[in-house]
Each structure stands twice: as C-alpha cells, then as structure tokens.
Design a protein around this motif. Structure first.
Motif, PDB file in Angstrom:
ATOM      1  N   LEU A 209       0.813  -1.217   0.000  1.00 33.60           N
ATOM      2  CA  LEU A 209       0.000   0.000   0.000  1.00 33.60           C
ATOM      3  C   LEU A 209       0.844   1.264   0.000  1.00 33.60           C
ATOM      4  N   SER A 210       1.966   1.247   0.699  1.00 33.68           N
ATOM      5  CA  SER A 210       2.779   2.470   0.740  1.00 33.68           C
ATOM      6  C   SER A 210       3.361   2.765  -0.641  1.00 33.68           C
ATOM      7  N   ARG A 211       3.733   1.728  -1.386  1.00 38.16           N
ATOM      8  CA  ARG A 211       4.232   1.955  -2.739  1.00 38.16           C
ATOM      9  C   ARG A 211       3.125   2.491  -3.645  1.00 38.16           C
ATOM     10  N   LEU A 212       1.923   1.937  -3.498  1.00 36.34           N
ATOM     11  CA  LEU A 212       0.782   2.442  -4.271  1.00 36.34           C
ATOM     12  C   LEU A 212       0.560   3.916  -3.996  1.00 36.34           C
ATOM     13  N   ALA A 213       0.633   4.299  -2.720  1.00 32.54           N
ATOM     14  CA  ALA A 213       0.449   5.709  -2.367  1.00 32.54           C
ATOM     15  C   ALA A 213       1.548   6.572  -2.963  1.00 32.54           C
ATOM     16  N   ALA A 214       2.781   6.090  -2.940  1.00 38.33           N
ATOM     17  CA  ALA A 214       3.907   6.866  -3.465  1.00 38.33           C
ATOM     18  C   ALA A 214       3.838   7.004  -4.982  1.00 38.33           C
ATOM     19  N   GLN A 215       3.306   5.995  -5.659  1.00 38.96           N
ATOM     20  CA  GLN A 215       3.184   6.072  -7.111  1.00 38.96           C
ATOM     21  C   GLN A 215       2.135   7.089  -7.524  1.00 38.96           C
ATOM     22  N   GLY A 216       1.124   7.278  -6.693  1.00 40.53           N
ATOM     23  CA  GLY A 216       0.101   8.267  -6.978  1.00 40.53           C
ATOM     24  C   GLY A 216      -0.709   7.920  -8.214  1.00 40.53           C
ATOM     25  N   GLY A 217      -1.146   8.940  -8.904  1.00 38.87           N
ATOM     26  CA  GLY A 217      -1.941   8.720 -10.097  1.00 38.87           C
ATOM     27  C   GLY A 217      -3.410   9.002  -9.850  1.00 38.87           C
ATOM     28  N   GLU A 218      -4.141   9.067 -10.943  1.00 36.00           N
ATOM     29  CA  GLU A 218      -5.542   9.469 -10.889  1.00 36.00           C
ATOM     30  C   GLU A 218      -6.401   8.518 -10.071  1.00 36.00           C
ATOM     31  N   ASN A 219      -6.121   7.215 -10.148  1.00 34.66           N
ATOM     32  CA  ASN A 219      -6.955   6.226  -9.482  1.00 34.66           C
ATOM     33  C   ASN A 219      -6.354   5.698  -8.186  1.00 34.66           C
TER      34      ASN A 219
END
Length: 402
Positions: A209-219
């Motif tokens: 989840l932390s990597r997902l948050a760091a990647q960001g993006g519209e979705n």
C-alpha cells in the motif's frame, strides 16, 4: 472483517467467526450470479495452475523489489503485525494509543502488516501520529452495524449483506491527505502491507500500500480504498471485491496475521542488524481477540458441536499463524525479538454483550479501554514462541534460535 454471531445465548469469539458465519450465511445466500471476468474462466486445470503460478511469481517479484528498495542496505528495527478480529480491533486500537504513554514510548514502525480489521487499522498505525490514534478511537468506539453493512440489499447476488456503508466509512477516514502522508513515509524507507485472498487464483495477495500511495496517479485513492474494502470482505456475508478480474476477500481464509522473512531485512542489512546485539530489532504482534477459546460445556447437538469445532479450527489457525510469525522473527539472521499481546479471558467475560450480530459500541469501548491500559504498562508484552497444547514452558524458546 468477520462479524460476531450469537447462538443459543452464547456470544461467539469474534476473531473465530469467519468460518462460523460462512456456514450460517450460505444457508441464506442464493440467486443469480454475474458472469465471471476472471482470466481463469474456461481454462483447463493445468492451464489454470500455470496461470496461478505466473501470477504468484509476478506478485513475489514486485514484493521483493519493494522490500529491496527499502531494506537492502539498512535494516528495519520495528515491525508491527495486526491480526483480524472485526470489532475486537478496538482492543488493538487501544493498545496503540496507550503504548504512546508506555515507558520508552511507542516506536516508529518500519513495517506494518494487517489482515481484515487489522488491514483497516494498519494505515493509521503506520502513520502513528496522535491524530491517527484519534481516528482509530473514533472508528472503534462509535461504529455500529449501520456504519458497516445493510441487510439483504435488493439486487445483490454475491453476498447476504451489502457493504455500501463500509465503503463510505473507509472513504471518510482514508482521504487524499492520508494517502499523501503514507507516500511520504514510503519515501523515507518505511513499508505498509495488507493482505487479501484471491478466490480465483487460490492465493493470499500481499498489497504494497505504501508503494501504491507513493506512485500516486488518478486512481490511486480509489484503488487504495478498494483494497481495504476487499481486505475486510468476509465471503458470502460481504460481497467480494473484483480486482483485475479476480474476486478478492478477507485474507483470514488463509492467514489471520502475517509477516515475511524479507520484511526483516535482506542483503547487507543483515550485517547492519548484527551490530546491535544489545538491542535486537523486534516484531510486535497484536492479536485482536483472545488467543484461545474459553473452556465450556458443549451441548450434545449437531449444531453446537459443529459451531464449536469450527471455532476451535480457526483458533488453531490463529495460534499457528502467530507461531509462524514468531519463527520468522526468531530464526532470522540476525534474529529479531518477538512480542505479542492478546485479549485475556477476564476481558472476554467483562466485554460480553447481548449483541446478536455485528458491531456493538458499548463492547468496543470496553475493549478499547482495556487495550489502552495494557498498552501503557511496562512489561505487558508476552515474549518468545507462543505455547501449543502440552508445552510445559516456552519461556526460553527464543534462546533456541539465537
């Protein structure tokens, strides 16, 4: 995020209820089902196994890459593992708050993992500021059934209950600001993981989840919330969440809590940890519920025996998952310490309520306050390998791994 049934005047232990409620709910579930969008649809058994193997390998590579980017050169020092347990998450939320006032204070966690209700707690335990403790206290002392589910939603063919209220609850607390703070922690080398179970692939999935948050993006925000919803979705009771075509549900089907060896450091991090023999790094596990069932006279009836047996089966799974986490910590090179907390028998009696199913704010307040008091105490944590039946003593078990 399993719910707590009441059967024949007995309030069942909540962290064991996923299997019990699965059996109860399946008697009521029915109706049509939508066509599967899974990549497994129509495959032969051998092709399906090959696809599942490729998926597992791809997910493992991504997890290894995420861990290597944080811990190849520096070791984690403090790891927090949060179990499932639905409303008993109030106990863990109280521990986290009280721990801040304990001698030495609460550490900043390099890695946090969560399953089911532990997955919902994990983001705020990971961030670890007083405002995050406040968010957990609010959720775990004021949430009621209406905040989590609606019963028999019209048009629902994949579950008994509808989780639209839970979606709104997650959206209320998991905001864009929260995601930005998780991303900032990730960039500092800390890692947050929660798990779901992929019904199609028959695999536990660890989500970075932390990597997902760091990647960001519209979705990003929508996907983050979707994963948390899936992590809390008890099959049959709650609708599964479709992610990349597969149906994802509560990971408690496979593991009630988890930690992986690579989460404790890889490569040169071993040598860095070895320099701190006087203060070993530590894995802390919070069990949101009692570790064992309360002994009781079981009526000689098929339903009573069946429900009791299912509860004990899930209890066994929990104990073995906790022991597995201890083995991962204690046998790591260099070894980590392992400490854990679970609800006491006395607390179970004190917090017993007449709630038939779901989330009782009065009981949750009792659990939260008990966790708060326990978290503040010096020496409250159990250390080493949790006992199995017949173990004369496990007090010195940790020394066997050093």
């Amino acid at each position: 995020m399993p719910l707590a049934p009441r059967y024949d005047g007995i309030n069942m232990p909540t962290q064991h209820s996923i299997a019990v409620l699965f059996v109860i709910a399946i008697c009521f579930a029915g109706g049509c089902t939508a066509p599967s969008q899974s990549a497994f649809r129509g495959l032969s058994p051998s092709d399906a196994r090959a696809l599942a193997r490729r998926m597992a390998e791809s997910r493992q590579r991504e997890l290894d890459e995420d861990l290597r980017s944080a811990f190849a050169l520096r070791p984690p020092r403090n790891v927090l593992v949060l179990s499932g347990g639905d409303e008993d998450g109030a106990f863990g939320a109280g521990i986290l708050h009280g721990w801040r006032k304990a001698p030495g204070g609460r550490p900043t966690f390099d890695v946090v993992t969560g399953v089911s209700t532990g997955a919902l707690m994990a983001t705020f335990a990971f961030l670890g500021e007083p405002r995050d403790d406040d968010a957990l206290r609010d959720v775990y002392t004021h949430t009621s059934n209406a905040d989590v589910f609606r019963i028999f939603a019209p048009g629902s063919f994949d579950a008994v209950l509808d989780t639209e209220p839970l979606k709104r609850l997650i959206a209320r607390y998991v905001t864009a600001d929260v995601i930005n703070r998780v991303a900032a922690a990730h960039r500092k080398g800390r890692r947050l993981y929660v798990a779901t179970f992929d019904l199609d692939a028959d695999q536990l999935v660890v989500w970075p989840l932390s990597r997902l948050a760091a990647q960001g993006g519209e979705n990003c925000l929508q996907q983050y919330r979707q994963i948390l919803l899936a992590a809390a979705s008890v099959p049959v009771l709650f609708p599964p969440v479709t992610i990349d075509g597969d149906l994802h549900v509560d990971a408690g089907l496979r593991e009630i809590l988890f930690v992986r060896s690579a989460m404790l450091g890889i490569g040169k991090a071993f040598d860095a940890n070895a320099a701190h023999h006087d203060q070993p790094p530590t894995v802390y596990a919070i069990v949101n519920g009692p570790l064992r069932e309360t002994p009781q006279a079981v009526p000689d009836g098929v339903m009573d025996i069946g429900l009791r047996s299912l509860n004990l089966f899930i209890e066994s799974q929990q104990i073995f998952n906790l022991r597995e986490a201890a083995h991962v910590a204690l046998s790591h090179k260099p070894p980590f310490g392992f400490k854990y907390l679970a609800e006491s028998d006395a607390l179970q009696q004190e917090s017993d309520s007449a709630v038939a199913i779901g989330f009782d704010p009065a009981r949750m307040k009792i659990l939260y306050d008990a966790g708060l008091r326990l978290g503040e105490k010096a020496g409250a944590w159990n250390e080493g390998l949790p006992a199995l039946d017949g173990d004369p003593s496990v007090a010195g078990a940790a020394s066997n791994f050093r």
